[in-house]
Design a protein around this motif. Structure first.
Motif, PDB file in Angstrom:
ATOM      1  N   CYS A  41       0.843  -1.190   0.000  1.00 23.73           N
ATOM      2  CA  CYS A  41       0.000   0.000   0.000  1.00 23.73           C
ATOM      3  C   CYS A  41       0.882   1.245   0.000  1.00 23.73           C
ATOM      4  O   CYS A  41       1.896   1.297   0.716  1.00 23.73           O
ATOM      5  N   ALA A  42       0.505   2.251  -0.777  1.00 24.97           N
ATOM      6  CA  ALA A  42       1.311   3.467  -0.881  1.00 24.97           C
ATOM      7  C   ALA A  42       1.138   4.391   0.309  1.00 24.97           C
ATOM      8  O   ALA A  42       1.810   5.425   0.371  1.00 24.97           O
ATOM      9  N   ILE A  43       0.280   4.045   1.262  1.00 26.67           N
ATOM     10  CA  ILE A  43       0.089   4.872   2.456  1.00 26.67           C
ATOM     11  C   ILE A  43       0.813   4.278   3.658  1.00 26.67           C
ATOM     12  O   ILE A  43       1.550   4.967   4.357  1.00 26.67           O
ATOM     13  N   PHE A  48      -0.851  -5.247   0.912  1.00 25.27           N
ATOM     14  CA  PHE A  48      -2.285  -4.984   0.924  1.00 25.27           C
ATOM     15  C   PHE A  48      -3.060  -6.294   1.008  1.00 25.27           C
ATOM     16  O   PHE A  48      -2.548  -7.374   0.729  1.00 25.27           O
ATOM     17  N   CYS A  53      -6.709   0.995  -6.787  1.00 23.48           N
ATOM     18  CA  CYS A  53      -5.699   1.830  -7.421  1.00 23.48           C
ATOM     19  C   CYS A  53      -6.355   3.043  -8.033  1.00 23.48           C
ATOM     20  O   CYS A  53      -7.586   3.115  -8.171  1.00 23.48           O
ATOM     21  N   THR A  58      -1.084   3.826  -8.940  1.00 23.00           N
ATOM     22  CA  THR A  58      -0.679   3.716  -7.539  1.00 23.00           C
ATOM     23  C   THR A  58      -1.665   2.809  -6.809  1.00 23.00           C
ATOM     24  O   THR A  58      -2.880   2.998  -6.892  1.00 23.00           O
ATOM     25  N   TYR A  60      -3.257   0.936  -3.369  1.00 21.84           N
ATOM     26  CA  TYR A  60      -3.502   1.148  -1.943  1.00 21.84           C
ATOM     27  C   TYR A  60      -4.313  -0.025  -1.406  1.00 21.84           C
ATOM     28  O   TYR A  60      -4.866  -0.834  -2.158  1.00 21.84           O
ATOM     29  N   ASP A  61      -4.393  -0.077  -0.076  1.00 22.20           N
ATOM     30  CA  ASP A  61      -5.325  -0.971   0.587  1.00 22.20           C
ATOM     31  C   ASP A  61      -6.595  -0.182   0.867  1.00 22.20           C
ATOM     32  O   ASP A  61      -6.556   0.964   1.303  1.00 22.20           O
ATOM     33  N   ASN A  64      -7.152   1.700   4.095  1.00 22.75           N
ATOM     34  CA  ASN A  64      -6.301   2.857   4.387  1.00 22.75           C
ATOM     35  C   ASN A  64      -6.627   4.061   3.503  1.00 22.75           C
ATOM     36  O   ASN A  64      -6.580   5.200   3.972  1.00 22.75           O
ATOM     37  N   VAL A  65      -6.947   3.832   2.254  1.00 22.12           N
ATOM     38  CA  VAL A  65      -7.118   4.957   1.331  1.00 22.12           C
ATOM     39  C   VAL A  65      -8.490   5.608   1.477  1.00 22.12           C
ATOM     40  O   VAL A  65      -8.622   6.824   1.268  1.00 22.12           O
ATOM     41  N   TYR A  68      -8.427   8.159   4.228  1.00 21.01           N
ATOM     42  CA  TYR A  68      -7.529   9.255   3.827  1.00 21.01           C
ATOM     43  C   TYR A  68      -8.226  10.197   2.851  1.00 21.01           C
ATOM     44  O   TYR A  68      -8.156  11.425   2.989  1.00 21.01           O
TER      45      TYR A  68
END
Length: 452
Positions: A41-43, A48, A53, A58, A60-61, A64-65, A68
């Motif tokens: 994940c990018a965060i 993930f 994406c 990019t 993410y999970d 998490n995204v 955000y």
């Protein structure tokens, strides 16, 4: 050579040369290049579980995204405005060893694999499969679901030749130290329970509050279930807005001049139904599709028990369609090896004997032999020309070219199986458009034809 030769060709290096050129002191301010792996994940920079994406690739999970984006409304990597409707669910496939792989080529994804995803379906493939089966033959349909897409719908998740946007230190949330934790700054009450995950702690802490009532009305679940619901609602709102725009464009074009062919929208597409021109024709007598499998008919027919079971299934199907006569015809089908030895094979005597005389002389169990017999050697056919064959199917005839000059034994086996009628009344259980078709009866013989 000369008086000042040591000034130019000295046998040592200076302190400055050692420091700057020969691995001495390095500047600690320069951070090494750190690229984000494709399965993280990018965060949170952790692997993930439910990947999503954006259009730039990019990943993410979802747990998490979604918080955000709700809190900041920005892209975690670039800082651009982002909505929940812009997130795309991804479908990664795993092999038997639980490794991420391409569902078509079965190649395991590595840090050096070019990985892409189809925006309309979310299925993840290797770029080699998309390039060979979709881009080059211009077959703009998903390889698993056959849903149409365009070149712009190809999302590059990992490109080894293009690492821009993958440097962790350049991420927007890393630069500005942004977080999506809703409980940030709150004092957590100590808990006497052990081995309790975060979702359970959050549920116990929210008992009797308005948050618990809202979660109960929404259907329950932890953060992951709530993120899935929010993402699904955003996708529905986005599709509804798109449909209303298309309907407005269709109604606006109806007044005055008749709408052109390019701007007209089918009524079924406006109402949310799928256009009949995009629906594949109905197929009958297809092999059963195993859920979670890559292709049709993934059962193992290599063992003797599985081959026997397959033969029984074919006999039962023939009995259902043609009665006892059909089942008897399937049961009486000759063995390919026996038929080959009787009608097609040619043998010649070799220079070696069978050894029966020697065994009878040295053994008290073997049958006595007083005359040596020559071994029979199969005559190998080595043609120098191509072979051609016509295969009759229920959808038409197929003209097949056989490379007898390159693979003589394989072509010979296929020809004699056709002569004995072994492929009569069989089904093609695997078909990949613009690539190949396959029919397999048992572990003894199978037919794979390339359509390229």
């Amino acid at each position: 050579m000369g008086k000042k030769r040591n000034q130019k060709d000295r046998g040592y290096i200076t302190n400055k040369e050692h420091r700057e050129e020969w691995g001495g002191y390095k500047d600690k301010k320069r951070a090494p290049f750190q690229r984000l792996p494709f399965n993280c994940c990018a965060i949170t920079f952790t692997p993930f579980e439910d990947p999503v994406c954006t259009e730039d690739g990019t990943v993410y999970d979802i747990v998490n995204v979604v918080p955000y984006v709700k809190k900041h409304g920005k892209h975690p990597v670039t800082g651009a405005p982002l909505e929940l409707g812009d997130l795309i669910r991804l479908n990664f496939h795993k092999n038997a060893e639980a490794e991420y792989c391409c569902p078509v080529t079965n190649k395991v994804f590595t840090p050096h694999t070019h990985i892409v995803a189809v925006k309309t379906t979310g299925n993840v493939y290797s770029y080699d499969a998309i390039d060979e089966l979709c881009i080059k033959p211009k077959n703009w349909k998903d390889l698993l679901t056959e849903e149409p897409f365009t070149r712009k719908d190809i999302i590059h998740i990992q490109d080894p030749l293009n690492v821009s946007g993958k440097l962790i230190s350049e991420f927007h949330h890393v630069k500005y130290d942004l977080a999506a934790d809703e409980s940030e700054g709150e004092d957590e009450a100590p808990s006497s329970l052990r081995n309790v995950n975060q979702d359970m702690q959050r549920a116990l802490g929210a008992l009797g509050t308005a948050e618990a009532a809202d979660a109960f009305r929404a259907g329950g679940g932890g953060k992951r279930a709530e993120a899935k619901r929010l993402l699904a609602e955003a996708a529905v709102k986005r599709s509804t807005a798109t449909g209303s725009k298309a309907a407005a464009a269709a109604s606006g074009g109806s007044s005055g001049k008749p709408p052109s062919a390019k701007s007209s929208t089918p009524a079924a597409a406006v109402n949310g139904e799928k256009d009949w021109r995009l629906v594949a024709p109905a197929r009958k007598d297809l092999a059963e599709f195993k859920p979670g499998a890559v292709t049709w008919d993934t059962d193992d027919y290599t063992s003797a028990a599985a081959a026997k079971q397959l033969r029984q299934q074919q006999a039962a199907k023939a009995a259902a369609s043609g009665g006892a006569a059909g089942a008897a015809a399937v049961a009486a089908r000759p063995n390919p090896k026996q038929w080959y030895d009787q009608h097609h094979a040619k043998y010649k005597e070799s220079a070696f004997t069978t050894g029966a005389t020697a065994r009878a002389f040295t053994s008290t169990i073997a049958v006595a032999q007083t005359k040596s017999q020559r071994q029979l050697q199969l005559v190998e056919r080595n043609p120098s020309k191509k072979g051609y064959l016509r295969l009759h199917t229920s959808l038409g005839d197929l003209n097949i070219e056989l490379h007898c000059d390159l693979t003589p034994r394989t072509c010979e086996n296929f020809i004699y199986l056709c002569e004995m009628g072994y492929y009569k009344d069989t089904l093609f259980h695997r078909s990949i458009k613009n690539f190949m078709i396959q029919v397999c009866l048992d572990c003894i013989c199978s037919l794979i034809m390339s359509l390229l």
